[in-house]
Design a protein around this motif. Structure first.
Motif, PDB file in Angstrom:
ATOM      1  N   LYS A 272      -5.233   7.271  -4.691  1.00 48.98           N
ATOM      2  CA  LYS A 272      -3.907   6.994  -4.155  1.00 48.98           C
ATOM      3  C   LYS A 272      -2.810   7.167  -5.186  1.00 48.98           C
ATOM      4  O   LYS A 272      -1.645   6.868  -4.906  1.00 48.98           O
ATOM      5  CB  LYS A 272      -3.870   5.571  -3.578  1.00 48.98           C
TER       6      LYS A 272
ATOM      7  N   SER B  23       0.462   2.917  -5.502  1.00 47.44           N
ATOM      8  CA  SER B  23      -0.597   3.255  -4.537  1.00 47.44           C
ATOM      9  C   SER B  23      -0.261   2.743  -3.143  1.00 47.44           C
ATOM     10  O   SER B  23      -0.699   3.305  -2.141  1.00 47.44           O
ATOM     11  CB  SER B  23      -1.946   2.686  -4.997  1.00 47.44           C
TER      12      SER B  23
ATOM     13  N   TYR C 283       2.472   8.864  -6.128  1.00 49.33           N
ATOM     14  CA  TYR C 283       1.473   8.882  -5.059  1.00 49.33           C
ATOM     15  C   TYR C 283       1.332  10.316  -4.522  1.00 49.33           C
ATOM     16  O   TYR C 283       2.239  11.141  -4.660  1.00 49.33           O
ATOM     17  CB  TYR C 283       1.807   7.902  -3.933  1.00 49.33           C
TER      18      TYR C 283
END
Length: 325
Positions: free
Chosen positions: A118, A95, A267
């Protein structure tokens, strides 16, 4: 070569070595190790694909190494693995874009504190089995853990999360045991040396350090009762009752336990085409990962996207859409 010249060369090499160690410590803090891609694979325009794994003695690490090999071989991508405390730390690293890929159990991905916006899933993987190992002949049930020395896994690991939930379901408070937070390797060594009585492992089957321990001494696995498993499933739907076969480790009996699915994630900013190529490469060349660990063969397209509590990356979504159609 003259003695004076030789001494100068040795001193220079010593300074270079000290410099390398210093840089390594600054880049990778205590508790996190990285196995980087070979230097010759890196170019100025190419950044390495870092895979956050877990304890080197678990399944995440060898599977991550096998994946990195596939990405280097078929995608021309520089790739390496990062040794971590596993699931919770992996979600943080990815993240924060400190790693491109990571492994996690779905119970960790479901935690309120996990930054779900995220991270995005690439594919579901095999399942982790809770393995509660003891070398003591007087420990047969969870109730017997009272007053015992118990390792529940490292901080920021899925093992610790699952162990704490199992112990709570068994009405065992932490102050009723001597609790430690050891890695898989440390737990196995402590069981071997007799400094702990019981250790929790959340891992694919077989776990390498448990296999080694079982080959050296008598071990047994503590079962999770069916009613407790049912209760934990009702409270946390991603835990499912299963069993560990008597063939898994030397000298054990068939043992009922809980399993939880693993996920490979990234991500949102990872380019769609790159994410697509990662998933396609993984499934196109699965047999090559079998040598790393048998769990690689537990990846099935039929349930790859089921039971994942975070959204799929658009690149992964494209791959699975093409396969289904």
């Amino acid at each position: 070569m003259k003695t004076g010249t030789l001494i100068k060369i040795l001193v220079l090499l010593l300074f270079l070595l000290i410099g390398c160690i210093t840089v390594s410590r600054e880049l990778f803090p205590s508790g996190v190790q990285t196995v980087p891609p070979p230097a010759e694979e890196l170019t100025e325009s190419q950044t390495p694909l870092v895979i956050a794994t877990g304890d080197m003695s678990g399944v995440y690490f060898p599977l991550g190494e096998a994946m990195a090999d596939l990405f280097r071989k078929y995608n021309g991508k520089a790739a390496g693995t990062q040794v971590t405390h596993a699931s919770i730390q992996n979600t943080k690293l990815v993240s924060q874009k400190q790693a491109e890929l990571g492994f996690s159990t779905v119970d960790v991905l479901s935690l309120p504190e996990t930054k779900k916006k995220k991270i995005l899933a690439l594919t579901g993987l095999y399942s982790n089995y809770i393995q509660i190992v003891t070398t003591k002949s007087d420990i047969h049930t969870l109730e017997d853990l009272r007053g015992k020395r118990v390792s529940i896994g490292t901080v920021e690991s899925g093992t610790k999360l699952m162990a704490e939930r199992v112990l709570k379901a068994a009405n065992l408070a932490s102050n009723e045991m001597d609790v430690s937070t050891l890695s898989f390797t440390q737990s196995a060594d402590a069981l071997r040396n007799g400094t702990i009585d019981v250790a929790f492992f959340s891992s694919g089957l077989p776990n390498p350090v448990i296999s080694e321990l079982a080959s050296e001494m008598k071990i047994s696995l503590i079962p999770i009762p069916k009613q407790m498993a049912k209760s934990l499933h009702e409270k946390f739907e991603f835990y499912t009752l299963d069993e560990i076969s008597s063939q898994t480790y030397a000298g054990i009996k068939r043992t009922p336990t809980l399993i939880v699915k693993n996920v490979l994630f990234t991500y949102p900013d990872l380019p769609k085409q790159e994410a697509y190529k990662i998933v396609k490469t993984l499934y196109d060349h699965l047999p090559e990962s079998k040598n790393a660990h048998l769990e690689a063969m537990e990846l099935h397209l039929s349930n790859a996207t089921a039971g994942i509590p975070i959204k799929l990356h658009p690149g992964a979504k494209q791959f699975f859409k093409e396969i289904i159609h």
